[in-house]
Design a protein around this motif. Structure first.
Motif, PDB file in Angstrom:
ATOM      1  N   SER A  54      -8.798  42.781  10.408  1.00 50.95           N
ATOM      2  CA  SER A  54     -10.351  43.201  11.126  1.00 50.95           C
ATOM      3  C   SER A  54     -10.094  44.029  12.328  1.00 50.95           C
ATOM      4  O   SER A  54     -11.233  44.664  12.600  1.00 50.95           O
ATOM      5  N   VAL A  83     -17.089  48.533  -1.036  1.00 55.20           N
ATOM      6  CA  VAL A  83     -16.935  47.708   0.505  1.00 55.20           C
ATOM      7  C   VAL A  83     -18.244  47.149   0.488  1.00 55.20           C
ATOM      8  O   VAL A  83     -19.307  47.513   0.380  1.00 55.20           O
ATOM      9  N   ASP A  84     -18.266  45.703   0.807  1.00 55.91           N
ATOM     10  CA  ASP A  84     -19.326  44.860   0.889  1.00 55.91           C
ATOM     11  C   ASP A  84     -20.409  44.769  -0.251  1.00 55.91           C
ATOM     12  O   ASP A  84     -21.474  44.790  -0.099  1.00 55.91           O
ATOM     13  N   SER A 115     -18.794  46.893  11.072  1.00 53.52           N
ATOM     14  CA  SER A 115     -19.582  45.914  10.391  1.00 53.52           C
ATOM     15  C   SER A 115     -19.027  45.337   8.961  1.00 53.52           C
ATOM     16  O   SER A 115     -19.449  44.463   8.419  1.00 53.52           O
ATOM     17  N   ASN A 116     -18.107  46.100   8.543  1.00 49.85           N
ATOM     18  CA  ASN A 116     -17.563  45.696   7.208  1.00 49.85           C
ATOM     19  C   ASN A 116     -16.888  44.313   7.263  1.00 49.85           C
ATOM     20  O   ASN A 116     -16.199  44.089   8.063  1.00 49.85           O
ATOM     21  N   THR A 117     -17.131  43.494   6.155  1.00 46.60           N
ATOM     22  CA  THR A 117     -16.464  42.339   5.936  1.00 46.60           C
ATOM     23  C   THR A 117     -15.653  42.209   4.669  1.00 46.60           C
ATOM     24  O   THR A 117     -14.761  41.246   4.862  1.00 46.60           O
ATOM     25  N   ASN A 118     -15.732  43.100   3.831  1.00 49.88           N
ATOM     26  CA  ASN A 118     -14.811  42.525   2.720  1.00 49.88           C
ATOM     27  C   ASN A 118     -14.832  43.981   1.813  1.00 49.88           C
ATOM     28  O   ASN A 118     -15.575  44.708   1.767  1.00 49.88           O
ATOM     29  N   HIS A 148     -10.065  41.068  -4.822  1.00 46.50           N
ATOM     30  CA  HIS A 148     -10.967  41.023  -3.541  1.00 46.50           C
ATOM     31  C   HIS A 148     -10.231  40.743  -2.335  1.00 46.50           C
ATOM     32  O   HIS A 148      -9.227  39.864  -2.316  1.00 46.50           O
ATOM     33  N   GLU A 150     -10.550  40.195   2.215  1.00 46.44           N
ATOM     34  CA  GLU A 150     -11.473  40.001   3.183  1.00 46.44           C
ATOM     35  C   GLU A 150     -11.008  40.490   4.336  1.00 46.44           C
ATOM     36  O   GLU A 150      -9.857  40.475   4.684  1.00 46.44           O
TER      37      GLU A 150
END
Length: 377
Positions: A54, A83-84, A115-118, A148, A150
């Protein structure tokens, strides 16, 4: 055998002009494949990416494909990703990149946002005939599944003292090695969770040295002892432009850095390796040439609207280019004033750049001087 039959088929069709005969022989070939004939399907080799840093925000997949019985076809590769949980995109857009049989290649997704998480992704390989028609498609993962990953800055692993183990933080950029701790049996005083955490370098910028990467190594419980050295490999990222590094350590509750010995620097994989005996913070610093310091900005961190980056001593004909960590140019500066060439955080299109680390490249007196700065929007 199959190719010989196809060659014979083409000759028969040429002589007879019978399309029906061609179709009938194709049926025979299908029966041949079903009863003892061997058709080798294409296979994708790829290590699934489960985590993306991240901090660096780069997913760069390493891939190779065995064409099997489709070596006479044209093969293209792309990644379908979401994305997300959003809409599915393609990289590269369109048909993808043309690839060769059993040759390694990379596909990198566009930059992730703060702001992206996965991200979910699937590698798609299409095989086409001479007319450009898709005749075979293989994917990784297969079917409709996706892989997937993270976005995270931390990896945690349970390590038993008697067995030891490897704690590995995968950045998501498979072009280079990962950061990892190789813990020998009985190197720890007790069983523990060992954590590697990557930290943003803008929080720990030194005024005298160029920091390339920063990691925290700690444990739960926090009172364990390291009884024998741990082999530690740290990935320093894409920012450094030289091959001259210093590895520094500081305790969890201290602000004082001390140099520790680098046992190996791997320029190809962008890592440094050392044997460590303490938990705490580990920073990789790039040595800066003394004669180049006058051109570099004195401030390494600038907040939007509060200040600007100043590159001093530059004249007409000199230039400064600003790149993001993926290598994309965001700004070029070719003039300034008495206070030097300035960058206020705006891109060439007039919009402000996102918060993060940026690489500057100064062209002056026929040489290039590079370094990193942090812009906070």
């Amino acid at each position: 055998m199959k190719k010989k039959i196809l060659a014979l088929l083409s000759l028969i069709v040429l002589l007879s002009g019978s399309v029906c005969l061609y179709a009938e022989v194709l049926k025979v070939l299908g029966a041949y494949a079903s009863f003892g004939g061997s058709v080798v399907v294409p296979t994708i080799t790829h290590t699934a990416i489960e985590t993306v840093s991240s901090i660096d925000k780069i997913l760069n997949a390493k891939i190779s494909v065995d064409f099997g019985d489709y070596t006479d076809s044209t093969a293209t590769a792309r990644i379908d990703y979401s994305v997300d949980g959003g809409s599915v995109e393609q990289e590269p857009p369109g048909e993808g990149i043309t690839i060769k049989n059993n040759e390694e290649f990379f596909i990198q997704l566009p930059d992730f946002l703060e702001s992206n998480t996965n991200v979910d992704y699937q590698i798609v390989i299409d095989f086409r005939d001479e007319q450009g028609t898709i005749i075979k498609t293989v994917t990784f993962p297969s079917g409709t599944e996706s892989q997937h990953a993270e976005l995270t800055d931390t990896v945690t692993k349970d390590v038993t003292a008697s067995a030891g183990g490897v704690v590995e933080f995968n950045s998501g950029n498979q072009q280079y090695e990962s950061s990892k701790l190789e813990i020998a049996p009985n190197a720890l005083s007790t069983d523990a969770q060992i954590i590697i955490k990557q930290l943003p370098i803008e929080d720990y910028i030194s005024s005298t040295e160029q920091m390339a990467a920063l990691y925290q190594v700690y444990s739960i419980p926090d009172n364990i002892e390291i009884l024998s050295p741990i082999k530690a490999t740290f990935y320093y990222g894409l920012n450094p432009t030289s091959n001259n590094f210093v590895l520094k350590y500081k305790k969890q509750d201290s602000d004082k850095w001390k140099d520790i010995t680098i046992s190996d620097t791997d320029l190809q994989n962008k890592t440094v390796m050392s044997y460590i005996t303490d938990l705490g913070y580990y920073g990789i610093f790039e040595k800066v040439k003394e004669e180049d310091k006058s051109y570099r900005p004195k401030k390494r961190v600038v907040v939007k609207g509060r200040d600007v980056f100043r590159f001093n001593g530059l004249q007409q004909g000199d230039s400064v280019k600003i790149y993001n960590t993926s290598g994309k140019k965001v700004k070029e500066i070719s003039s300034g004033d008495a206070e030097g060439f300035k960058w206020d955080g705006k891109k060439d299109n007039g919009d402000y750049a996102s918060s993060g680390i940026y690489v500057y490249q100064i062209k002056v007196k026929g040489k290039l001087i590079s370094g990193t700065i942090a812009f906070v929007k």
